[in-house]
Design an enzyme around this catalytic site. Structure first.
Site, PDB file in Angstrom:
ATOM      1  N   GLU A 205      -4.753   2.386  -4.385  1.00 42.18           N
ATOM      2  CA  GLU A 205      -3.312   2.329  -4.278  1.00 42.18           C
ATOM      3  C   GLU A 205      -2.816   0.935  -3.488  1.00 42.18           C
ATOM      4  O   GLU A 205      -1.746   1.168  -2.680  1.00 42.18           O
ATOM      5  CB  GLU A 205      -3.003   3.470  -3.683  1.00 42.18           C
ATOM      6  CG  GLU A 205      -3.847   4.141  -2.439  1.00 42.18           C
ATOM      7  CD  GLU A 205      -3.895   3.469  -1.321  1.00 42.18           C
ATOM      8  OE1 GLU A 205      -4.627   2.449  -0.887  1.00 42.18           O
ATOM      9  OE2 GLU A 205      -2.806   4.004  -0.591  1.00 42.18           O
TER      10      GLU A 205
ATOM     11  N   ASP B 270       0.918  -1.216   0.023  1.00 40.66           N
ATOM     12  CA  ASP B 270       0.097   0.117   0.035  1.00 40.66           C
ATOM     13  C   ASP B 270       1.064   1.270  -0.040  1.00 40.66           C
ATOM     14  O   ASP B 270       1.972   1.306   0.652  1.00 40.66           O
ATOM     15  CB  ASP B 270      -1.002  -0.052   1.219  1.00 40.66           C
ATOM     16  CG  ASP B 270      -1.696   1.129   1.209  1.00 40.66           C
ATOM     17  OD1 ASP B 270      -3.091   0.669   1.203  1.00 40.66           O
ATOM     18  OD2 ASP B 270      -1.663   2.248   1.491  1.00 40.66           O
TER      19      ASP B 270
ATOM     20  N   ASP C  75      -1.445   9.586 -10.267  1.00 44.36           N
ATOM     21  CA  ASP C  75      -1.632   8.344 -11.391  1.00 44.36           C
ATOM     22  C   ASP C  75      -0.248   7.821 -11.889  1.00 44.36           C
ATOM     23  O   ASP C  75       0.035   6.721 -12.091  1.00 44.36           O
ATOM     24  CB  ASP C  75      -2.500   8.690 -12.489  1.00 44.36           C
ATOM     25  CG  ASP C  75      -4.109   8.716 -12.091  1.00 44.36           C
ATOM     26  OD1 ASP C  75      -4.587   8.307 -11.252  1.00 44.36           O
ATOM     27  OD2 ASP C  75      -4.933   9.027 -12.919  1.00 44.36           O
TER      28      ASP C  75
ATOM     29  N   ASN D 249      -1.690  13.197  -3.252  1.00 39.85           N
ATOM     30  CA  ASN D 249      -2.720  13.656  -4.454  1.00 39.85           C
ATOM     31  C   ASN D 249      -3.226  14.957  -4.211  1.00 39.85           C
ATOM     32  O   ASN D 249      -3.203  15.972  -4.923  1.00 39.85           O
ATOM     33  CB  ASN D 249      -3.770  12.621  -4.243  1.00 39.85           C
ATOM     34  CG  ASN D 249      -3.761  11.659  -5.279  1.00 39.85           C
ATOM     35  OD1 ASN D 249      -3.252  11.585  -6.337  1.00 39.85           O
ATOM     36  ND2 ASN D 249      -4.390  10.337  -4.583  1.00 39.85           N
TER      37      ASN D 249
HETATM   38  P1  GH3 Z   1      -1.838   5.231   4.472  1.00 37.19           P
HETATM   39  O1  GH3 Z   1      -0.276   5.619   4.636  1.00 37.19           O
HETATM   40  O2  GH3 Z   1      -2.452   4.888   5.785  1.00 37.19           O
HETATM   41  O3  GH3 Z   1      -2.119   4.276   3.538  1.00 37.19           O
HETATM   42  O4  GH3 Z   1      -2.565   6.653   4.063  1.00 37.19           O
HETATM   43  P2  GH3 Z   1      -3.299   6.878   2.468  1.00 37.19           P
HETATM   44  O5  GH3 Z   1      -3.430   8.440   2.550  1.00 37.19           O
HETATM   45  O6  GH3 Z   1      -2.417   6.198   1.479  1.00 37.19           O
HETATM   46  O7  GH3 Z   1      -4.602   6.183   2.806  1.00 37.19           O
HETATM   47  P3  GH3 Z   1      -6.184   6.516   2.334  1.00 37.19           P
HETATM   48  O8  GH3 Z   1      -6.719   5.424   2.242  1.00 37.19           O
HETATM   49  O9  GH3 Z   1      -6.553   7.470   3.355  1.00 37.19           O
HETATM   50  O10 GH3 Z   1      -5.996   7.214   0.861  1.00 37.19           O
HETATM   51  C1  GH3 Z   1      -5.723   6.475   0.082  1.00 37.19           C
HETATM   52  C2  GH3 Z   1      -5.625   7.473  -1.387  1.00 37.19           C
HETATM   53  O11 GH3 Z   1      -5.386   6.837  -2.511  1.00 37.19           O
HETATM   54  C3  GH3 Z   1      -6.872   8.098  -1.402  1.00 37.19           C
HETATM   55  C4  GH3 Z   1      -7.085   7.973  -2.962  1.00 37.19           C
HETATM   56  O12 GH3 Z   1      -7.727   9.170  -3.568  1.00 37.19           O
HETATM   57  C5  GH3 Z   1      -5.815   7.629  -3.502  1.00 37.19           C
HETATM   58  N1  GH3 Z   1      -6.085   6.724  -4.734  1.00 37.19           N
HETATM   59  C6  GH3 Z   1      -6.745   5.535  -4.965  1.00 37.19           C
HETATM   60  N2  GH3 Z   1      -6.840   5.214  -6.084  1.00 37.19           N
HETATM   61  C7  GH3 Z   1      -6.048   6.117  -6.804  1.00 37.19           C
HETATM   62  C8  GH3 Z   1      -5.811   6.393  -8.237  1.00 37.19           C
HETATM   63  O13 GH3 Z   1      -6.247   5.380  -9.153  1.00 37.19           O
HETATM   64  N3  GH3 Z   1      -5.315   7.395  -8.654  1.00 37.19           N
HETATM   65  C9  GH3 Z   1      -4.857   8.294  -7.810  1.00 37.19           C
HETATM   66  N4  GH3 Z   1      -4.043   9.369  -8.041  1.00 37.19           N
HETATM   67  N5  GH3 Z   1      -4.984   8.162  -6.356  1.00 37.19           N
HETATM   68  C10 GH3 Z   1      -5.668   7.265  -5.967  1.00 37.19           C
HETATM   69 MG    MG Z   2      -2.111   4.083   1.475  1.00 41.52          MG
HETATM   70 MG    MG Z   3      -4.836   2.066   1.121  1.00 41.96          MG
END
Ligand code: GH3
Ligand code: MG
Ligand code: MG
Length: 174
Positions: free
Chosen positions: A75, A33, A50, A41
């Protein structure tokens, strides 16, 4: 529907589910992760986010030690090591973690800077001086008598991932 993930080109969760049905008695699953990716982002924009996912996926696709990488969703990625004990996979996952950490991501300079840039500096050029990077956390679990199904092993790997996060991220936890 799709067996391949559109953004990263990795096999998808559906492909993982199919593969998990045919596993033998020995295998290891790693859940990976991206750390603080929401913040990434928010700071750098979804498009650069992305690009980061593509970079992370490219590194995952090249993981050594007999692993195959899948995009689990968002992610989060899964690496499946058929026929491997968890201990055998750890050096390969550690190398993967380090490889992501050391990758420098060029950040495009803003199109309209507050101060006009010199004419020699082209619009949209890359600001190599200030690259950014991301890290990933990885949780690992192997199939055992107590974790008899792939779902059990994934749950255990998720718990290990949670430990990696709470112990400071950017690490591999078993
Ligand atoms: P942690 O270290 O605890 O994993 O914190 P985090 O911020 O990574 O975790 P959280 O689950 O709060 O956020 C995940 C983020 O991943 C939010 C979402 O916008 C981003 N994300 C998920 N899929 C995609 C994608 O396909 N593209 C982009 N740019 N961002 C994505
Ligand atoms: Mg994360
Ligand atoms: Mg996650």
């Amino acid at each position: 529907m799709a067996f391949r993930d559109e953004l990263t080109g990795l096999p998808s969760r559906r492909d993982l589910n199919e593969r998990m049905m045919g596993l033998g008695r020995k295998y290891t699953i790693a859940m990976c992760d991206v750390d603080h990716f929401k913040q990434f982002n928010d700071t750098h924009g979804h498009d650069l986010g992305d690009q980061v996912l593509k970079m992370v996926a490219a590194k995952l696709a090249e993981v050594s030690g007999g692993g195959t990488a899948y995009r689990y969703g968002g992610e989060e990625f899964t690496v499946l090591f058929p026929g491997r004990e968890a201990a055998q996979t750890l050096p390969h996952l550690e190398a993967l973690r380090a490889s992501v950490e050391s990758y420098k991501i060029a950040v495009r300079a803003p199109d309209r800077p507050e101060k006009p840039e010199p004419a020699t500096r082209r619009r949209g050029s890359f600001r190599e001086a200030n690259p950014v990077s991301v890290t990933i956390s990885i949780g690992v679990a192997e199939r055992s008598a107590a974790l008899a199904t792939p779902e059990d092993v994934i749950k255990a790997a998720d718990k290990a991932l949670y430990r990696a996060k709470s112990n400071g991220r950017n690490r591999v936890s078993k």
